[in-house]
Motif scaffolding. Structure first.
Motif: not given
Length: 198
Positions: A164-166, A142-150, A174-187
């Protein structure tokens, strides 16, 4: 929010307005007040909720969401991703969904020309799913939103993932910032794979 922040915010809004009324009269006060309202609305609109993302699947099976920001074509890259995600391809019962965010450029966004970005994301998906299929791993795409976290948050509404594997190419922005946010927020369990990293 810390208790001291609210009075500081109120003062930052009120003091310029009161000062403009005192120094420039009613017109200046109204103008500064209108600018303050616009600033508050813009700041509020840009805020994103930072709560947990996703629900864990309740069917007892593994569901892996692979988020790829680049095409994965080389067998070595597929092996690297398979190892990180624990996918063997031999009788593996895991459900796999590959998600590619549509990276939209600044000018394309303003011109509402998103077709090229969506096609590039679809090409990433076709190459990645074909490479995974060669390794014996069946996956949906599937294709998703431009914002990776969104994009991840949106996808987890319909595909509850246990993992989830990024997957980023080496040196992507911005891959490090995205990875950090996903790691903090994902269940779900999270892993970050950087391809071609020495």
């Amino acid at each position: 929010m810390a208790p001291w922040k609210l009075p500081v915010i109120v003062a930052a809004i009120a003091v310029p307005i009161v000062g403009a009324f005192a120094l420039g009269g009613g017109g200046a006060g109204v103008a500064v007040g209108a600018l303050a309202v616009v600033a508050v609305v813009v700041v509020a609109a840009r805020q994103r909720p930072l709560g947990p993302i996703g629900e864990l699947p309740d069917d007892g099976k593994r569901h892996v969401l692979l988020v790829v920001t680049c095409a994965v074509e080389e067998p070595a890259e597929v092996r690297q991703i398979s190892a990180a995600a624990g996918l063997s391809g031999e009788g593996d019962e895991a459900g796999v969904l590959v998600l590619s965010p549509a990276r939209i450029g600044f000018l394309d966004r303003w011109a509402s020309d998103v077709e090229g970005s969506r096609q590039a994301a679809q090409q990433n998906l076709v190459a990645t799913v074909a490479a995974l299929a060669k390794a014996g791993i069946a996956a949906e795409a599937r294709v998703g939103d431009e914002d990776v976290v969104q994009a991840v948050e949106d996808q987890l509404q319909s595909f509850p993932a246990s993992e989830v594997v990024l997957v980023n190419g080496d040196g992507e922005e911005d891959d490090a910032a995205v990875a950090k946010e996903l790691e903090a927020r994902l269940r779900a369990e999270f892993r970050h794979v950087v391809l071609n990293a020495g």
